[in-house]
Design an enzyme around this catalytic site. Structure first.
Site, PDB file in Angstrom:
ATOM      1  N   ASP A  68     -48.443  35.820 -54.859  1.00 63.02           N
ATOM      2  CA  ASP A  68     -48.441  36.421 -53.517  1.00 63.02           C
ATOM      3  C   ASP A  68     -49.728  36.020 -52.820  1.00 63.02           C
ATOM      4  O   ASP A  68     -50.752  35.788 -53.470  1.00 63.02           O
ATOM      5  CB  ASP A  68     -48.354  37.949 -53.606  1.00 63.02           C
ATOM      6  N   CYS A 121     -47.803  41.473 -54.650  1.00 64.03           N
ATOM      7  CA  CYS A 121     -48.811  42.399 -54.120  1.00 64.03           C
ATOM      8  C   CYS A 121     -48.192  43.654 -53.505  1.00 64.03           C
ATOM      9  O   CYS A 121     -47.126  43.572 -52.896  1.00 64.03           O
ATOM     10  CB  CYS A 121     -49.664  41.690 -53.073  1.00 64.03           C
ATOM     11  N   PRO A 122     -48.831  44.811 -53.700  1.00 65.18           N
ATOM     12  CA  PRO A 122     -50.095  45.036 -54.432  1.00 65.18           C
ATOM     13  C   PRO A 122     -49.941  45.151 -55.941  1.00 65.18           C
ATOM     14  O   PRO A 122     -50.928  45.306 -56.652  1.00 65.18           O
ATOM     15  CB  PRO A 122     -50.583  46.359 -53.845  1.00 65.18           C
ATOM     16  N   GLY A 123     -48.697  45.113 -56.450  1.00 72.26           N
ATOM     17  CA  GLY A 123     -48.533  45.097 -57.899  1.00 72.26           C
ATOM     18  C   GLY A 123     -47.624  46.158 -58.475  1.00 72.26           C
ATOM     19  O   GLY A 123     -47.693  46.446 -59.670  1.00 72.26           O
ATOM     20  N   GLY A 124     -46.754  46.734 -57.649  1.00 73.53           N
ATOM     21  CA  GLY A 124     -45.860  47.782 -58.141  1.00 73.53           C
ATOM     22  C   GLY A 124     -44.959  47.316 -59.274  1.00 73.53           C
ATOM     23  O   GLY A 124     -44.790  48.007 -60.275  1.00 73.53           O
ATOM     24  N   LYS A 177     -32.589  42.219 -49.862  1.00 71.54           N
ATOM     25  CA  LYS A 177     -32.723  43.064 -48.678  1.00 71.54           C
ATOM     26  C   LYS A 177     -31.465  42.917 -47.820  1.00 71.54           C
ATOM     27  O   LYS A 177     -30.971  41.809 -47.606  1.00 71.54           O
ATOM     28  CB  LYS A 177     -33.969  42.671 -47.877  1.00 71.54           C
ATOM     29  N   ASP A 219     -39.408  40.970 -55.507  1.00 69.75           N
ATOM     30  CA  ASP A 219     -39.112  41.985 -54.485  1.00 69.75           C
ATOM     31  C   ASP A 219     -39.622  41.507 -53.129  1.00 69.75           C
ATOM     32  O   ASP A 219     -40.221  42.267 -52.368  1.00 69.75           O
ATOM     33  CB  ASP A 219     -39.754  43.325 -54.879  1.00 69.75           C
ATOM     34  N   SER A 236     -42.868  51.233 -55.152  1.00 67.22           N
ATOM     35  CA  SER A 236     -41.843  50.244 -55.491  1.00 67.22           C
ATOM     36  C   SER A 236     -41.725  50.058 -56.999  1.00 67.22           C
ATOM     37  O   SER A 236     -40.716  49.543 -57.489  1.00 67.22           O
ATOM     38  CB  SER A 236     -42.154  48.901 -54.827  1.00 67.22           C
ATOM     39  N   ASP A 291     -46.990  30.478 -52.169  1.00 70.18           N
ATOM     40  CA  ASP A 291     -45.668  30.792 -51.625  1.00 70.18           C
ATOM     41  C   ASP A 291     -44.688  30.944 -52.790  1.00 70.18           C
ATOM     42  O   ASP A 291     -44.532  30.034 -53.608  1.00 70.18           O
ATOM     43  CB  ASP A 291     -45.234  29.655 -50.694  1.00 70.18           C
TER      44      ASP A 291
END
Length: 356
Positions: free
Chosen positions: A239, A220-223, A305, A276, A187, A259
């Site tokens: 996250d 997360c995970p940190g892209g 999305k 994202d 990502s 949150d």
């Protein structure tokens, strides 16, 4: 036969067609879209032939969400004789403005890639023939129109031209990026592409500089955090999932297991907000607009999305929510860019900031 040819991701032809019909009507240009599902191509056939050139000049590619490239086409050369494909193509280019570059292209699809070698092979003799007819300049000139020859297959070509101020300089309209091995997820390429597309090169050193503070919602995970850290920024990563250990070891990331819709930054020094999150586009749009309108950040890049159907309508609804939110807060004029990036899937990427 004349109109506008547009490239898109395969499967998004109907969304692009709906968008183009609407945008053309705003310019008082009318016609009808022609498309094949999963072709990655939409042809907008103009009722008035001269409108094709008008669209190539005045319908900004940067404002089209689902389009990667556009050009005015004059002819579809079909059933090309394998012993002479070039002759009919030349005839289709006779009335073009003088062009400074030739691009021979194909769909970004399995079928398209199968003829990529053929496209490269025919480019050399085709370029020579176009120069012989003075349709193409002897040397490439980036300030002149671009001649496009788009092969649907090895015997069908669409010929046209675009203007350098209103086309994509990338092959097939695609900015291809190399995945950095140390990034925690693919990502990361979305945000990298967004920064390169939305932020002018001459402004990147200032607006993406080291030392800026950023917030990453749904990190997360940190892209996406990786892209911010790589540029020297300090990031609050929000996250409930686990962050990449290597990113945390940089000392530039503060992990906030909260949150994203309730998170409040500790200080009023956030420049970038990125997001994202896998959430309803309407909720994300309102959240991002609220951050911008209340000046909790100065710029934001976020993904919306999309549903499987009526994707263009879904984007328009989200953008309307943004506009209403900005208006309610009386935040003033704002800049907004939306694009279905090459590295996006069922989503679009938005850049937004107040126009100060």
């Amino acid at each position: 036969m004349a109109g506008l040819a547009l490239y898109c991701r395969t499967g998004f032809e109907k969304d692009l067609a709906n968008e183009v019909v609407e945008k053309c009507a705003e310019l008082n240009v009318y016609g009808y879209p022609e498309l094949k599902t999963n072709s990655g191509l939409v042809l907008f056939q103009c009722y008035q032939a001269e409108d094709a050139d008008k669209l190539a000049k005045t319908l900004p590619l940067t404002t089209l969400i689902f389009a990667r490239q556009l050009f005015a086409f004059s002819e579809r050369c079909e059933q090309l004789d394998t012993s002479d494909r070039i002759g009919p193509i030349l005839n289709g280019c006779i009335e073009f403005p003088e062009c400074g570059e030739l691009r021979v292209e194909h769909a970004d699809s399995t079928q398209g890639r199968e003829i990529s070698k053929f496209c490269r092979k025919i480019s050399v003799p085709l370029r020579q023939a176009l120069r012989g007819k003075r349709i193409l300049t002897p040397l490439e000139r980036s300030n002149l129109p671009v001649c496009h020859v788009y092969f649907e297959d090895s015997t069908t070509a669409i010929v046209g031209y675009s203007y350098p101020a209103n086309n994509s300089s990338y092959p097939l309209g695609i900015l291809r990026l190399k995945f950095p091995n140390e990034a925690p997820s693919r990502s990361t390429l979305k945000l990298d592409e967004a920064f390169q597309l939305f932020i002018p090169k001459k402004e990147q050193a200032k607006r993406l500089s080291g030392g800026l503070h950023a917030v990453d919602l749904g990190a997360c995970p940190g892209g996406w955090t990786y892209q911010l850290v790589k540029r020297g920024m300090f990031v609050e990563a929000v996250d409930n999932g686990a962050m990449d250990e290597a990113l945390m070891a940089t000392g530039q990331v503060r992990y906030c297991p909260e949150d994203g819709f309730k998170f409040q930054p500790r200080k009023n020094n956030v420049y970038w907000l990125v997001c994202d999150m896998i959430e309803q586009p309407q909720r994300v749009a309102k959240l991002m607009a609220t951050w911008i309108a209340t000046k909790r950040c100065q710029e934001t890049v976020f993904n919306l999305k999309l549903p499987m159907k009526k994707r263009y309508e879904s984007v328009k609804e989200a953008l309307q929510i943004i506009d209403q939110c900005i208006d309610q807060h009386r935040a003033g004029p704002y800049d907004l860019k939306v694009k279905h990036l090459y590295h996006d899937r069922e989503e679009v990427t938005v850049h937004m900031r107040l126009n100060t």
